[in-house]
Design an enzyme around this catalytic site. Structure first.
Site, mmCIF file in Angstrom:
data_model
loop_
_atom_site.group_PDB
_atom_site.id
_atom_site.type_symbol
_atom_site.label_atom_id
_atom_site.label_comp_id
_atom_site.label_asym_id
_atom_site.label_seq_id
_atom_site.Cartn_x
_atom_site.Cartn_y
_atom_site.Cartn_z
ATOM 1 N N CYS A 1 0.895 -1.168 0.000
ATOM 2 C CA CYS A 1 0.000 0.000 0.000
ATOM 3 C C CYS A 1 0.929 1.212 0.000
ATOM 4 O O CYS A 1 1.446 1.628 1.041
ATOM 5 C CB CYS A 1 -0.898 -0.038 1.245
ATOM 6 N N GLU B 1 15.011 8.948 5.657
ATOM 7 C CA GLU B 1 15.289 10.028 6.612
ATOM 8 C C GLU B 1 14.347 9.982 7.811
ATOM 9 O O GLU B 1 14.754 10.197 8.953
ATOM 10 C CB GLU B 1 15.144 11.402 5.922
HETATM 11 N N1 THU Z 1 12.714 8.233 -0.617
HETATM 12 C C1 THU Z 1 13.496 8.316 0.491
HETATM 13 O O1 THU Z 1 13.610 7.363 1.270
HETATM 14 N N2 THU Z 1 14.145 9.465 0.728
HETATM 15 C C2 THU Z 1 14.188 10.516 -0.138
HETATM 16 O O2 THU Z 1 14.859 11.499 0.148
HETATM 17 C C3 THU Z 1 13.447 10.455 -1.397
HETATM 18 C C4 THU Z 1 12.502 9.320 -1.536
HETATM 19 C C5 THU Z 1 12.060 6.952 -0.912
HETATM 20 C C6 THU Z 1 10.573 6.893 -0.789
HETATM 21 C C7 THU Z 1 10.246 5.718 -1.688
HETATM 22 O O3 THU Z 1 10.452 4.517 -0.962
HETATM 23 C C8 THU Z 1 11.292 5.788 -2.779
HETATM 24 O O4 THU Z 1 12.358 6.574 -2.245
HETATM 25 C C9 THU Z 1 10.798 6.400 -4.062
HETATM 26 O O5 THU Z 1 10.192 7.614 -3.841
#
Ligand code: THU
Length: 162
Positions: free
Chosen positions: A69, A77
């Site tokens: 989901c 972060e």
């Molecule tokens: N995501 C992060 O963990 N940190 C970021 O700074 C950008 C995006 C993750 C969320 C999702 O699991 C994947 O990257 C794609 O958006």
């Protein structure tokens, strides 16, 4: 027509060659890189690792945790800052490093924290009344450095009574 008053925000980021990073910042980038390799990102395959050093020198790392989901998934972060603050609520996060691997597996990506993560970083800056330095890895051999969340989140939400 009359010109309305303008409010201008000017933000500055530093571009630091990896080779010029000091030992602590290099260690944080290395930790974030390693954590990106353990991300749970079966849906996007965009694997993000984050590392934070607390004011006492302890380093923690984490990565993104996705969910079938999609909105349930959480960024690296926020997993990291939440976990760290849950365990060390009295220690200020000093420097946060972020590294990501591209979804097409072609190497490291240019990464910049999403809006929710910026708000989360802002929360811990408010709690500790101190900026958190943010290092964003870039595949060109440099790191983008923000001296605090204001550089990434100008005009932030920070007062319930103003
Ligand atoms: N995501 C992060 O963990 N940190 C970021 O700074 C950008 C995006 C993750 C969320 C999702 O699991 C994947 O990257 C794609 O958006």
């Amino acid at each position: 027509m009359k010109e309305n008053q303008k409010i201008t925000f000017t933000q500055t980021l530093s571009v630091i060659p990896l080779t010029e990073l000091d030992a602590i910042r290099s260690e944080l980038i290395a930790g974030a890189k390693k954590a990106s390799g353990k991300a749970y990102a079966p849906y996007s395959n965009f694997r993000v690792g984050a590392a934070v050093i607390l004011e006492d020198g302890q380093i923690f790392t984490a990565n993104n945790q996705e969910n079938i989901c999609f909105p349930v998934g959480v960024c690296a972060e926020r997993i990291l800052l939440g976990y760290t603050h849950a365990n060390q609520p009295d220690l200020r996060p000093a420097i946060l490093a972020i590294v990501a691997q591209k979804s097409d597996n072609s190497g490291f990506a240019t990464v910049s924290p999403c809006g929710l993560c910026r708000q989360s970083i802002s929360e811990y800056e408010m709690k500790f009344k101190h900026p958190i330095e943010i290092l964003m890895y870039r595949p060109d051999g440099t790191v983008l450095q923000a001296n605090g969340i204001d550089a990434l989140l100008p005009f932030k939400f920070e007062d319930l009574n103003q």
